[in-house]
Design an enzyme around this catalytic site. Structure first.
Site, short mmCIF file in Angstrom:
data_model
loop_
_atom_site.label_atom_id
_atom_site.label_comp_id
_atom_site.label_asym_id
_atom_site.label_seq_id
_atom_site.Cartn_x
_atom_site.Cartn_y
_atom_site.Cartn_z
N SER A 94 43.17 72.06 47.26
CA SER A 94 42.93 71.16 46.23
C SER A 94 42.26 69.83 46.93
O SER A 94 42.66 69.40 47.74
CB SER A 94 44.30 70.83 45.53
OG SER A 94 43.94 69.97 44.21
N HIS A 108 36.28 67.27 41.67
CA HIS A 108 37.54 67.86 41.68
C HIS A 108 37.33 69.23 42.08
O HIS A 108 36.50 69.95 41.25
CB HIS A 108 38.21 67.59 40.64
CG HIS A 108 39.50 68.49 40.39
ND1 HIS A 108 39.45 69.80 39.56
CD2 HIS A 108 40.79 68.61 41.09
CE1 HIS A 108 40.55 70.41 39.70
NE2 HIS A 108 41.40 70.04 40.69
N VAL A 111 41.45 75.67 44.52
CA VAL A 111 41.44 77.39 44.35
C VAL A 111 42.96 77.55 44.92
O VAL A 111 43.37 77.01 45.84
CB VAL A 111 40.61 78.08 45.13
CG1 VAL A 111 39.23 78.14 44.45
CG2 VAL A 111 40.44 77.55 46.47
N ARG A 112 43.72 78.47 43.99
CA ARG A 112 45.08 78.81 44.49
C ARG A 112 45.88 80.07 44.13
O ARG A 112 44.87 80.74 43.26
CB ARG A 112 46.03 77.59 43.64
CG ARG A 112 45.71 77.88 42.21
CD ARG A 112 46.52 76.72 41.46
NE ARG A 112 46.36 76.82 39.95
CZ ARG A 112 45.18 76.26 39.24
NH1 ARG A 112 44.51 75.60 39.75
NH2 ARG A 112 45.26 76.29 38.10
N HIS A 147 26.27 72.79 37.20
CA HIS A 147 26.90 74.03 36.41
C HIS A 147 26.10 75.45 36.73
O HIS A 147 26.55 76.59 36.81
CB HIS A 147 26.37 73.83 35.06
CG HIS A 147 27.54 72.88 34.23
ND1 HIS A 147 28.73 73.47 33.67
CD2 HIS A 147 27.73 71.50 34.32
CE1 HIS A 147 29.23 72.48 33.08
NE2 HIS A 147 28.92 71.29 33.60
N HIS A 177 44.62 62.39 23.83
CA HIS A 177 44.88 61.04 23.22
C HIS A 177 43.65 59.83 23.06
O HIS A 177 43.61 59.00 22.34
CB HIS A 177 46.01 60.27 23.81
CG HIS A 177 45.76 60.08 25.45
ND1 HIS A 177 45.49 60.98 26.18
CD2 HIS A 177 45.21 58.67 26.18
CE1 HIS A 177 45.21 60.35 27.40
NE2 HIS A 177 45.22 59.16 27.21
N GLY A 260 59.17 69.41 43.14
CA GLY A 260 59.81 68.84 44.18
C GLY A 260 58.85 68.63 45.44
O GLY A 260 59.07 68.61 46.68
N GLY A 261 57.67 68.59 45.14
CA GLY A 261 56.44 69.00 46.08
C GLY A 261 56.42 67.48 46.93
O GLY A 261 56.98 66.35 46.53
N ARG A 262 55.36 67.25 47.70
CA ARG A 262 55.19 66.09 48.56
C ARG A 262 54.41 65.23 47.61
O ARG A 262 53.21 65.13 47.50
CB ARG A 262 54.49 66.52 49.84
CG ARG A 262 54.53 65.55 50.84
CD ARG A 262 54.03 66.24 52.02
NE ARG A 262 54.13 65.45 53.38
CZ ARG A 262 53.10 64.62 53.66
NH1 ARG A 262 52.04 64.82 52.85
NH2 ARG A 262 52.99 64.01 54.84
#
Length: 307
Positions: A94, A108, A111-112, A147, A177, A260-262
């Site tokens: 990321s 930004h 890929v995961r 694009h 919002h 609980g990540g860093r």
């Protein structure tokens, strides 16, 4: 389940991107490797690479993480409630780059891969990711280039993917919002496993591989444009929208915090200088107003041609 090819690809992608952006910036990224030993909420390892106060990038990070845990949090299972609480494995790259020059857009990309490992059942594997562009001062040719590069990356996997993923991106990166998009979009996909593991992984690789082609030419076109306090002030104001989206809506940020990540790595996406104002609007006819009227709305940028 052998996830080594995915891990090897992601580490290679991170290295290519950081090497290229270091050359563009001229300042070396800090590399911060970390591990989470077994026994906690998460175990695994990662590599955070970050630059601050560079010539090009005021702040930018490109992170790799590979973690395993005992219970998928709500942010990862909102479309798969039957997997809530299952053991899981997740890995990804990321990045967020916040340039100093207001004429160079923030970008930004991630890929995961996720794998849910429900007891007594086969692993459920899916991929996600995408990239999106957040300009402060819009240029039609930059939007079209970004694009088109996204469209071309997806083309080998079927003509339906780009329209789907572009619309998904427009819908996802939207501040409800504020009733406005975060930027000019790009592509976004999640929970993707169409055609099986190899096709899904191949498509995800194509997205990751397209990032530098999509972004670096824009950087090179805009980085030397002169700017002053007015442009800098507007950049800081619009960065506030970035912060609002990432902390309220972004699934990756929420997953990292909920699991609980860093924290330092998760929040590397935050810009270093931000401003908020009460009920501010740009003056009609200004370049700042043009961002709202001409760019902050979904458009078929890949089909744009000069008038």
């Amino acid at each position: 389940m052998n996830t080594t090819p995915v891990r090897d690809y992601l580490l290679g992608l991170q290295n290519r991107i950081v090497t290229t952006m270091q050359a563009e910036d001229g300042k070396t990224f800090v590399s911060d490797g970390w591990t989470r030993p077994p026994g906690g909420r998460l175990e695994g390892d990662g590599l955070s690479q970050l630059v601050e106060e560079g010539r090009l990038l005021e702040r930018g990070g490109c992170n790799f993480s590979h973690v395993r845990g005992q219970g998928l949090p709500p942010s990862a299972t909102q479309h798969r409630p039957e997997l809530a609480g299952a053991p899981f494995e997740a890995m990804g790259v990321s990045l967020v780059f916040h340039p100093r020059n207001p004429y160079v857009p923030t970008v930004h990309m991630n890929v995961r891969m996720f794998a849910a490992l429900p007891e007594g059942q086969a692993p459920v594997v899916w991929f996600g990711g995408g990239m999106d562009l957040t300009p402060y001062y819009g240029f039609e040719e930059d939007a079209a280039h970004f694009h088109r590069t996204c469209r071309d990356a997806l083309a080998p996997f079927g003509p339906d993917l780009h329209p789907r993923f572009k619309a998904w991106c427009d819908d996802y990166f939207f501040l409800k919002h504020r009733n406005e998009p975060r930027g000019i979009g790009g592509i976004f996909f999640d929970d993707f496993q169409e055609g099986g593991f190899e096709r899904s992984f191949g498509m995800t690789r194509a997205v990751g591989d397209a990032f530098l082609d999509a972004y670096v030419p824009i950087v090179q076109r805009r980085r030397e444009l002169p700017w002053g306090e007015r442009e800098r002030d507007f950049q800081a104001y619009r960065r506030g929208r970035y912060v609002e989206f990432n902390l309220v809506f972004d699934r990756g940020t929420l997953f990292g915090l909920q699991s609980g990540g860093r924290t330092e790595s998760i929040l590397m996406s935050m810009p270093p200088v931000v401003k908020w104002r009460y009920r501010w609007e740009p003056e009609a006819g200004t370049p700042e107003a043009r961002l709202y009227t001409d760019f902050l709305k979904p458009r078929d940028w890949a089909d744009w041609t000069p008038a």
